[in-house]
Design an enzyme around this catalytic site. Structure first.
Site, PDB file in Angstrom:
ATOM      1  CG  ASP A 132      80.979  96.228 -67.482  1.00  0.00           C
ATOM      2  OD1 ASP A 132      82.017  95.547 -67.549  1.00  0.00           O
ATOM      3  OD2 ASP A 132      80.973  97.468 -67.562  1.00  0.00           O
ATOM      4  CD  GLU A 165      87.750  90.139 -65.747  1.00  0.00           C
ATOM      5  OE1 GLU A 165      86.871  90.876 -66.200  1.00  0.00           O
ATOM      6  OE2 GLU A 165      88.690  90.545 -65.049  1.00  0.00           O
ATOM      7  CG  ASP A 217      81.926  96.317 -71.514  1.00  0.00           C
ATOM      8  OD1 ASP A 217      83.144  96.106 -71.669  1.00  0.00           O
ATOM      9  OD2 ASP A 217      81.422  97.441 -71.613  1.00  0.00           O
ATOM     10  CG  HIS A 240      79.839 100.704 -66.142  1.00  0.00           C
ATOM     11  ND1 HIS A 240      81.115 100.390 -65.732  1.00  0.00           N
ATOM     12  CD2 HIS A 240      79.648 102.012 -65.848  1.00  0.00           C
ATOM     13  CE1 HIS A 240      81.671 101.480 -65.218  1.00  0.00           C
ATOM     14  NE2 HIS A 240      80.804 102.475 -65.283  1.00  0.00           N
TER      15      HIS A 240
END
Lengths: 387, 872
Positions: free
Chosen positions: B643, B681, B713, B847
Site C-alpha cells: 500500500d 505512485e 492496494d 497501510h
C-alpha cells in the site's frame, strides 16, 4: 470608453480594434449600467448570453432577462447564468432573477414590461423588413423602458474593413449609413416620446474621420416618468414568449438563507467569545497548577466577566450596550453569552435589524438558556482538548 | 495518533483518510524552487508482455482514426492531441478514471470461459446501477472536422460549424475536433463554408471516421459526456468530478460547514450491459473564505508560528473560487505577494489582481495585504496545449471546501457530519432513486435522450450474489465460531490463550507525574488480563518524566538498552510531535517495539479492563507474538501486501509499505518500506523488497514459496495500465533472478476500497446491508477483467462499502472460487481488530506501516524490526 486603440496593419491595410469591438460594445453597456444603476435590464437578441453573463456581476441589477429568436444558441451556454456555489455559500443582499425567453422582438409579451434598460446590441440589422417595422412599436411603445440602447454596423465604415463586400455578416438584412440610422432613430424617438443621443465605438483611422464609428450606437431615454400600470393594463397580456431558462439567485431577502446566515454568524461569534474566555481561564489555571494547587475536576468557574477583547467589532459592541446585560458567564459545563451582546455585534445587527428578529430567527436553531436570553455553548469538549 | 488502543475504527469499514499534519513545511526558498518544476511523469514504460493487447482509447480497432494530417505543425499538433486524449467535454478532465481498455483478463488462460465462483449461499441483491438502453441498430457517427484556414479557438471552431445546423442538426457533441451525431450524413466527406465575424471565409471539411456500435469505448466516453450535459440541465452544480444539488443544503453552523448532497456518476460497460452507476456523494463546503480562516487562525496562535501553522492547515486543501465554478488545490502560500501585484493578461497587458477582479467580476478585494495562494495546474489546456503556469488565487475570493486535518481528527465534527452523510441502505436507495426520477421527469432531459435514441432503466439492477461460509478462528488448539452477522469474535475468544506469546520480563513504562495513577492502573490491569492469554509478565520498570518531548527522548536514550523488550509511553495528550519523536527514535536509532497510550483512555474504570486487554494483545503482536489464525489450505504460499501513503504537504514524499507472510498460518509477517519522491505512485524498488521477503521466507521455512499472491492496494484511478505494464514485469523479473529452477506461480490482485458500487440485500421487503462474506462476480464486474467484489466487514451504521478485487496477473491456475475464499480468509487476519476487516490483512498491515513511516518517521525503519508487527 471610446478610447480604443486603432491599429492599422501596415501592409495589409487591415483594421484591428483592441480590445475587439464586440468586447467594447459589452463594456459600453456595463459602463452605462454602472452609471445609471438600473434594476431591471433586458437584452434583446442575447445570443450566447455573453452580455448577460457580464451583467450578472453588476450589483445593482435585480432582474435580468434575455430574448432571442434562436433557442439553440441561447442554450449553448445558458448554464453560465446559473448561480455559482459561492452564491449559495454567502448569499448576497440583493435578489437576482435571470430569465431567458425564446421569442421575437416583433411580438409583445408582458414579461418585458417595467424594465429600466433594454439593450439591442447588433440586433436590428438581423431583422426582416416586416419585423423591423414592428420593432419600434414593440420596444418603445409596448415595453417602454426608461432607457434603450441600440447598436448597429455603420455601412460607411465597411470599405475600410477587409473582405467586406456587401454586408459584414451573411445574415445581415441591411446595413445603414449614419444618416439612415439617425433618421430611423429620431423617428422612433419622436413617435414614442423619447430623447435620443448618438455615439459609437471603433473610431475611424486618421484621414477618414468622415465615415464615423465602425459601430453606431443610439441611446434613448424616455421623456415621461414611469406611469407604468395604467398604460400597461390596456396592453395585451397573453404570453408569446417561452421561458427556456430561469435562475433565482439565493438572497438574504429569502428567509431561508437569512436564517442560515444569522445562525452561522451567531454561533461563530459565541464560539469566539467562549474560546477567549476559556483561554484566559486556562492561563489562570496554569498559574494555579504551577503553585501546586490541586484542581478538582468538578471545579466550577466563578462568574467570569468578559471585559477585554482584542476584536474591534466585539469591543465596539461592548461599549454600545448596558454593561449589566452584557455579562458572559460560565455555569457548569457551559458558557452563557447574552443575546443582547451578540445582537450588538455589527454583522449580526445588520443582518437582523431588530432584536426580535434575531430571537425569531435563531429559535430552535441555536441552543439558548431557559429564558431564551443567552446563547449556550458547551465547554465539555474544549476542556478535554486543553487537557 | 488517536490513542493506539482506540484506533480500532480505522481497521474496519470507515477507514477515515486521515491526512498528514506531519511533514514539516520547508523553508520558503525550498518551496518556491519546487514550484517551477514540471510534475514528474511516470516512469518510462517497458513494452507490455506479448499477450497483452491494448485497445487505444478513442478509436475502435481497425478503423483509421484521423485522415492523414496535413504537414502544418499546428494541425499535426491537434491531431496528435486528439489521438492521445480523445474527446472531453469542455472543462472536463481528460484522464481515464475508469481504466477503460486495459484488458487483463484475456491473458489469464483459466478464466477465459468463466471467472465466477461457486460456493456459498445464494443471496438476492440489488445495486446502484441502472441499465442504459439504445434503440435497435443504434450507432454513433464520429466525424473529424477540419478547418481551412486553420482556426485555433475552440469556441470559434464550434460557432463556425454550427452555422450549418440544417446539415448536422441540433443533436450533436463537438469538442473542437471530433463531432458526434446520431445520424449519418449523406456523404462520407462533406465540405461547407462558414464566415467569421470578420467576414473571413473558412472551409470546413466534415469527414466520417467511424460508425460506432453502442459498446465501443468511444461511445462510453460519449455517454458520459451526454450524461454530464443532462446533469447540467437538471441544474446540478459540478464541483470536481461530481454533481451537487445546491437547493437543499444541510447546514452545520457549529462547525461552519455546509453539506451539499449530490451524485457521483459514471457510465461503463459492465459484464453484460452498459450501465449508469450512481452513488450519493456529499460535498463539504465552508461558508468562510480562506481569508476568514486566516484571520481566525491569526487570533488563535502566536504570531511567529502563524505562517507555519497556516501553511500546514491550508496546503493540500481544495478551494473553490467565488467568481467562477472552479476548484483548485492549494500548493503553496506566497507571503511576499499581495493583491496589488500585477500579472500579464493574455493580450500582454499588465494588470493588478485587484483591478482584474474588479473589472472582470465586480469583485472587490478589501484586504490589500493578504498573501496569495498558489496552485499548480495539472492539466494541459486544449489539444496538444502547453502547460500553463501556476494559478494565483486571492484568499478573500476563495472558499474552503472539505475538512481540515484538525476537523477530521475532531470527534464531534465527524459525529455531526456522519449524522447526515452516513445513509442506511434504504435511504441510500431512495437518494439514488431521486436522480433517476429527475431524469425521467425532466422534459428537456427526456428530449435530449430521445434525440440520441437512448434511455435509462428506472429500477435498480437486481441479481444474485453468494455468501461465503464464515471462517473458524483457531487459537492455540481451539476453533471458535463467531456470529457472521457481526463479523467480530472478541467475545468468543475472550480468555483463550493466544497462539504464541512473548513474555514481558523486561519492559519500560514511561509516564508523566500527572499520569502516575493511570500508569499504575495500566500495570495493575495488565496483570489481571495477561495470565489468561498465556503471557508471563514482570512488573514494568517505571520511569517518571517531565511532560516535554526532549524529556521523553532523553529518558529513552538513557534507559532503553538492547535487553528491553518493549517500551510503553503514557502520553498526556495526542500531541503529534511527541508521538512522532518517540516513534522515530525507537523505530530507527534504537530499534525497540513501542506502545504509546494516551492517559485519558485509561481514565474510565468501567472500560480499563477492555483497554488493557487490547493493549496487551497489541504489545504481544509488536514483540512478535501471534494471536489467532484461520485455516489456509494452500501450502508453500507467500502472501504479499502493498500500500502507498502520500504526503499531501510540501515535499510530497510517498511511502510504500510492503509486507509478506512468513509462515503457513499467515500469522507472522516480514515488512519493508520504500520512500519515494513526489508524485510517483508506483512502487519502484519492489524487486529489492521481494528479494528480501524471499530470503526471510527461506530462513523461516528452509525452502522458497511455490506460490506468491500479491495484494496491491493504493492504486489510483487510471493507473491500472501502468501498474500492469511496469510493476508486474518488475515482480516477474525479480522471481526470475532468484534462480534458474525457481519458477513460482504469481498472482497480482489490485485491491480498491474506494468504489462507487453499493449492494443492498433484499430481505423481507426491506433493504439491508449484505452480510459479511458476500461475493459479487456477475453483472457489475467488467468483462475485460478477472474481478470480483467482496463485502467482508460489518458496519453498525450506514451502508457497507464493498471492496473491489481485480486479478490482473495470474499464473496460479487457482479457481476463481478459491481465489475469492482465500481473499476473504485473509480479511480475518488483522491482529489489531478481532473481526473481519475491509481488506486482506496484508493490505492493512502495509497501510499501517506506510502511514507510520509517512506520518511520523520519514525514514526507513531499522531492518532488525522487519519480522515483527511493530507498526501496529
Amino acid at each position: 470608453m471610446v478610447d480604443a486603440n486603432l491599429a492599422k496593419g501596415e501592409c495589409t491595410g487591415t483594421i484591428k480594434f483592441t480590445p475587439p469591438l464586440y468586447k467594447q460594445r459589452y463594456q459600453f453597456i456595463k459602463d452605462l449600467v454602472n452609471k445609471y444603476k438600473p434594476k431591471k435590464v433586458a437584452d434583446l437578441g442575447c445570443a450566447d448570453c455573453s452580455l448577460l453573463w457580464m451583467l450578472k456581476f453588476c450589483k445593482c441589477i435585480e432582474v435580468l432577462a434575455g430574448l432571442d429568436i434562436c433557442e439553440n444558441v441561447m442554450k449553448e451556454k445558458m448554464h453560465r447564468l446559473s448561480p455559482l456555489p459561492g452564491d449559495y455559500l454567502q448569499p448576497s443582499e440583493r435578489t437576482l432573477t435571470v430569465t431567458l425567453y425564446h421569442g421575437s422582438v416583433a411580438q409583445k409579451d408582458p414579461c418585458m414590461l417595467g424594465f429600466d434598460l433594454i439593450t439591442c446590441i447588433e440586433l436590428i440589422e438581423h431583422l426582416e423588413a416586416t419585423e423591423l417595422e414592428k420593432f419600434p412599436e414593440v420596444v418603445f411603445g409596448f415595453m417602454a423602458p426608461a432607457m434603450v440602447v441600440i447598436s448597429t454596423p455603420n455601412s460607411e465604415f465597411n470599405p475600410l474593413l477587409p473582405g467586406v463586400t456587401l454586408f459584414r455578416h451573411p445574415d445581415h438584412k441591411f446595413e445603414w449609413d449614419q444618416a439612415q440610422f439617425q433618421s430611423w432613430a429620431l423617428d422612433a424617438a419622436g413617435c414614442y416620446d423619447y430623447t435620443v443621443e448618438f455615439t459609437g465605438l471603433g473610431a475611424p483611422p486618421p484621414g477618414a474621420e468622415d465615415v464615423g464609428f465602425c459601430t453606431q450606437i443610439s441611446v434613448f431615454r424616455r421623456k415621461y416618468p414611469n406611469t407604468g400600470e395604467p398604460i400597461n393594463l390596456e396592453k395585451p397580456t397573453e404570453n408569446s414568449y417561452r421561458t427556456i431558462f430561469k435562475a433565482v439567485y439565493p438572497s438574504l431577502k429569502d428567509e431561508k438563507y437569512l436564517q442560515n446566515a444569522v445562525v452561522s454568524e451567531v454561533i461563530n461569534t459565541a464560539q469566539i467569545i467562549t474560546r477567549r474566555l476559556l483561554d484566559s481561564f486556562n492561563s489562570v489555571y496554569k498559574e494555579h497548577s504551577n503553585g501546586l494547587v490541586e484542581m478538582k475536576p468538578d471545579f466550577q468557574l466563578p462568574r467570569y466577566f468578559m471585559r477585554h477583547s482584542k476584536n474591534p467589532s466585539l469591543a465596539e459592541g461592548e461599549k454600545l450596550a448596558d454593561d449589566r446585560n452584557m455579562e458572559t458567564y460560565v455555569s457548569g459545563n457551559a458558557v452563557y453569552i447574552p443575546l443582547i451582546k451578540i445582537f450588538s455585534i455589527p454583522k449580526v445587527n445588520k443582518l437582523c435589524g431588530t432584536f426580535e428578529n434575531l430571537s425569531k430567527l435563531i429559535t430552535g436553531k441555536v441552543a439558548l438558556s431557559n429564558d431564551g436570553s443567552a446563547v449556550v455553548i458547551s465547554t465539555e469538549h474544549e476542556e478535554k482538548e486543553n487537557e | 495518533m488517536t490513542g493506539r488502543a482506540r484506533a480500532r475504527g480505522r481497521a474496519r469499514g470507515q477507514v477515515l483518510h486521515t491526512t498528514s499534519l506531519a511533514a514539516a513545511v520547508g523553508p520558503p526558498g525550498f518551496q518556491s524552487q519546487q514550484l517551477g518544476q514540471p510534475r514528474l511523469q511516470l516512469q518510462p514504460q517497458p513494452p507490455p508482455p506479448a499477450e497483452g493487447e491494448y485497445v487505444g482509447r478513442g478509436h475502435p480497432k481497425g478503423i483509421p482514426a484521423v485522415p492523414e494530417p496535413p504537414s502544418e505543425a499546428g494541425k499535426l499538433q491537434i491531431s496528435a492531441g486528439f489521438q492521445e486524449l480523445s474527446l472531453g467535454e469542455r472543462g472536463g478532465r481528460r484522464r481515464d478514471f475508469h481504466d477503460l481498455g486495459v484488458n487483463t483478463r484475456q491473458a489469464i488462460e483459466h478464466v477465459k470461459e468463466s471467472k465466477t465462483g461457486t460456493s456459498g449461499a445464494i443471496i438476492k441483491l440489488s445495486t446502484n446501477h441502472f441499465r442504459l438502453t439504445s434503440r435497435p441498430q443504434w450507432a454513433l457517427y464520429q466525424y473529424h472536422i477540419n478547418y481551412n484556414p486553420q482556426m485555433e479557438a475552440r469556441r470559434l471552431r464550434s460557432a463556425l460549424l454550427f452555422q450549418h445546423e440544417e446539415l448536422i442538426g441540433r443533436t450533436r457533441v463537438f469538442d473542437g475536433t471530433t463531432l458526434f451525431l446520431p445520424k449519418k450524413l449523406e456523404n462520407k466527406v462533406t465540405e461547407v463554408c462558414s464566415q467569421t465575424r470578420n467576414g473571413e471565409t473558412v472551409k470546413i471539411t466534415i469527414t466520417l471516421t467511424s460508425e460506432l456500435p453502442p459498446t465501443s469505448p468511444t461511445c462510453l466516453q460519449f455517454y458520459n459526456i451526454i450524461f454530464r450535459r443532462l446533469l447540467k440541465m437538471m441544474n446540478l452544480q459540478q464541483i470536481g468530478r461530481n454533481y451537487y444539488n445546491p437547493n437543499d443544503p444541510i447546514s452545520i453552523p457549529n462547525h461552519r460547514v455546509i453539506i451539499w448532497p449530490g451524485f457521483t456518476t459514471s457510465i461503463l460497460q459492465y459484464e453484460t450491459s452498459i450501465m449508469l452507476c450512481t452513488d450519493v456523494s456529499h460535498k463539504v463546503l465552508r461558508s468562510e473564505t480562506v481569508l476568514d480562516f486566516m484571520y481566525n487562525l491569526y487570533s488563535q496562535v502566536e504570531e511567529q508560528r502563524f505562517r507555519d501553522i497556516c501553511a500546514k492547515e491550508l496546503i493540500g486543501l481544495i478551494v473553490l473560487t467565488k467568481y467562477n465554478n472552479k476548484t483548485y488545490r492549494v500548493d503553496d502560500i506566497d507571503w511576499d505577494a499581495n493583491p496589488r501585484c500585477t500579472f500579464k493578461k493574455a493580450d500582454g497587458s499588465e494588470i493588478s489582481y485587484v483591478d482584474y477582479y474588479r473589472m472582470q467580476y465586480n469583485q472587490e478585494i478589501t484586504d490589500l495585504n493578504q498573501p496569495v495562494l498558489v496552485s499548480q495546474t495539472k492539466r494541459k489546456r486544449g489539444p496538444g496545449g502547453v502547460m500553463p503556469g501556476p494559478a494565483v488565487l486571492i484568499p478573500e475570493l476563495c472558499y474552503l471546501t472539505g475538512l481540515t486535518d484538525k476537523m477530521r481528527s475532531d470527534f464531534n465534527v465527524m459525529k455531526d457530519l456522519s449524522l447526515h452523510t452516513r445513509l442506511t441502505p434504504e435511504r441510500r436507495e431512495r437518494e439514488v432513486g431521486k436522480l433517476i426520477n429527475y431524469i425521467q421527469q425532466d422534459d428537456s432531459v427526456q428530449k435530449e435522450l430521445r434525440d440520441w435514441g437512448l434511455s435509462f432503466d428506472s429500477r435498480l439492477l437486481s441479481f444474485t450474489g453468494r455468501v461465503i461460509q464464515a471462517e473458524k478462528i483457531h487459537q492455540s488448539g481451539r476453533a471458535f465460531e463467531y456470529n457472521p452477522q457481526f463479523a467480530d469474535w472478541s467475545k468468543e475468544t475472550r480468555g483463550a490463550p493466544l497462539i504464541s506469546v512473548k513474555p514481558l520480563d523486561n519492559w519500560l513504562l514511561v509516564y508523566t507525574r500527572r499520569n502516575y495513577d493511570a500508569a499504575n492502573a495500566l500495570v495493575q490491569n495488565l496483570f489481571k488480563v495477561t495470565p489468561s492469554m498465556g503471557i508471563r509478565m514482570n512488573k514494568a520498570i517505571m520511569i517518571e518524566v517531565e511532560d516535554r518531548t526532549e524529556a521523553y527522548l532523553r529518558t529513552l536514550k538513557q534507559k532503553v538498552t538492547s535487553d528491553i523488550q518493549i517500551v510503553v509511553c503514557l502520553l498526556s495528550s495526542n500531541r503529534k510531535d511527541k508521538y512522532d519523536a518517540i516513534k522515530k527514535y525507537l523505530c530507527t536509532d534504537c530499534p525497540t517495539p513501542s506502545q504509546c497510550v494516551i492517559a485519558r483512555t485509561l481514565s474510565k474504570p468501567q472500560t480499563i479492563m477492555a483497554i488493557a486487554t487490547k493493549i496487551a494483545l497489541q504489545m504481544n503482536c509488536k514483540m512478535g507474538g501471534e494471536l489467532w489464525s484461520v485455516e489456509i489450505p494452500l501450502k508453500q504460499l507467500m502472501i504479499v501486501g502493498i500500500d502507498c501513503y502520500h504526503d499531501n504537504t510540501a515535499g510530497r514524499r510517498s511511502v510504500a509499505g510492503f509486507v509478506a507472510s512468513l509462515n503457513q498460518g499467515m500469522t507472522r509477517w516480514f515488512s519493508r518500506c520504500i520512500l519515494q519522491d513526489r508524485g510517483q505512485e508506483l512502487v519502484d524498488e519492489l524487486k529489492v523488497c521481494l528479494q528480501a521477503a524471499l530470503r526471510a521466507w527461506f530462513n523461516c521455512n528452509q525452502h522458497l514459496p511455490s506460490r506468491i499472491i500479491v495484494y496491491r492496494d493504493g492504486v489510483g484511478d487510471g493507473q491500472l495500465k501502468t501498474l500492469f505494464c511496469y510493476e508486474v514485469p518488475q515482480l516477474l523479473d525479480c522471481l526470475k533472478s532468484v534462480g534458474k529452477d525457481y519458477n513460482p506461480r504469481l498472482t497480482v490482485i489490485v485491491v480498491k476500497k474506494r468504489v462507487n458500487a453499493r449492494f443492498f440485500a433484499q430481505a423481507g421487503g426491506k433493504l439491508q446491508n449484505p452480510p459479511p462474506g458476500t461475493v459479487i462476480d456477475v453483472e457489475v464486474t467488467r468483462p475485460e477483467w478477472y474481478d470480483f467484489f467482496i463485502v467482508s466487514q460489518a458496519v453498525r451504521s450506514g451502508s457497507v462499502s464493498p471492496t473491489h478485487y481485480n486479478v490482473i496477473y495470474d499464473s496460479s491456475a487457482l479457481k476463481p472460487d478459491h481465489m475469492q475464499r482465500l481473499t476473504y480468509k485473509l480479511c480475518h487476519m488483522y491482529y489489531n481488530w478481532p473481526g473481519v476487516i475491509r481488506v486482506p490483512a496484508p493490505c492493512q498491515y502495509a497501510h499501517k506501516l506506510a502511514f507510520l513511516v509517512g506520518q511520523s518517521i520519514h525514514r526507513e525503519p531499522n531492518l532488525s524490526l522487519s519480522d515483527r508487527l511493530y507498526y501496529l
